[in-house]
Design an enzyme around this catalytic site. Structure first.
Site: not given
Length: 320
Positions: A163, A259, A291
């Protein structure tokens, strides 16, 4: 008691609440666990300070040592959390690093960096680079960290992050590409659901304008004042004219099927190939996952597959 709306200057749920008096309340990702011998994996960890004046630190991990003269690939890991929450010391990252070190048989340095909103970008990039250079100093200058000097191979170094940490990983590899890391060889990079973005929606972003707007706000909160906002090269690699100098020859991008940033990972692989960069980039997609699923549901089959793929990547690309 819930705070009064009159007391709140800004909320970015579910991450953070900023009060008018300057107080900042992180709403998740604040729990920490101590280092030590992990009973499930047998992996050892410890915490070290890198630049105490900036609260820059890291958690180090070593695999099971059976041959004291053996050298292991070195992983430098950058945690996610939207540049706002989480740390190497949180349970989710500590558990993941224990599992990854066991599976891949590597030495790992999990980096703590200063976070927004107290410290907006590019501070996290600069902190992370300071950590990379600190690792390098242990090879070049006979540094004081025994675990790195004794067990890590400076010619088999990997960067990885998820991320926001994937975004940081990208920036660290770009700095390596500019010739700023002579003391280590960057063998490969793993970008797990990396935080890349852009003003104009692509792919699945078009189907979810509400989430697109939220991610826009998250980026602008973490890196305010950019003239190009979500099209700044810091978050949109397509806009970086120097992309072709990406600092390693092997890249693994891991994306998740549900995601919102999935298609940015695929797109990054395409623009990297077209940039003049010479290397190999692979993309692994976990269908039906959201995610950072591998952190919060590590026992699912897709997370196990991803752990093995990342481990295989580091062991294969780390071979001479």
């Amino acid at each position: 008691m819930d705070p009064s709306p009159e007391d709140i200057a800004l909320e970015l749920l579910p991450f953070v609440r900023v009060y008018k008096n300057g107080h900042i309340e992180r709403l998740k990702g604040t729990e920490i666990v101590p280092p030590g011998l992990d009973p499930k994996t047998g992996i050892q960890s410890k915490d070290i300070e890198i630049l105490p004046e900036f609260s820059l630190s890291a958690r180090l991990y070593i695999p099971k040592i059976t041959n004291p003269s053996q050298k292991f690939p070195l992983l430098i890991y950058f945690h996610g959390g939207g540049f706002i929450i989480e740390s190497p010391f949180s349970p989710v990252y500590h558990n993941y690093l224990n599992s990854l070190v066991l599976e891949a048989n590597v030495v790992a340095v999990s980096v703590e960096y200063r976070r927004a909103p107290e410290h907006v970008l590019p501070i996290a990039y600069d902190d992370s680079w300071a950590a990379v250079k600190w690792v390098e100093s242990n090879f070049l200058n006979g540094g004081e960290e025994d675990w790195i000097k004794k067990y890590a191979d400076c010619n088999k170094v990997f960067f990885a992050g998820d991320s926001a940490g994937g975004n940081i990983t990208y920036h660290m590899a770009m700095r390596v590409g500019s010739g700023q890391l002579p003391g280590m060889k960057l063998s490969g990079v793993v970008l797990a659901q990396p935080f890349f973005w852009g003003k104009d929606p692509i792919g699945c972003e078009r189907e979810d304008p509400h989430t697109k707007e939220y991610v826009d706000g998250l980026w602008n909160f973490s890196y305010p004042g950019l003239a190009d906002g979500c099209d700044d090269p810091a978050v949109n690699p397509e806009k970086d004219p120097n992309l072709g100098s990406f600092g390693c020859k092997n890249v693994l991008v891991c994306v998740a099927g549900k995601d919102i940033i999935r298609d940015r990972g695929w797109w990054f692989s395409e623009i990297l190939k077209k940039s003049g960069w010479v290397g190999n980039v692979d993309v692994m997609e976990a269908e039906g996952e959201d995610h950072v699923f591998h952190l919060f549901n590590p026992s699912c089959e897709n997370a196990k597959d991803m752990l093995k793929r990342v481990s295989d990547f580091m062991n294969q690309e780390g071979k001479d």
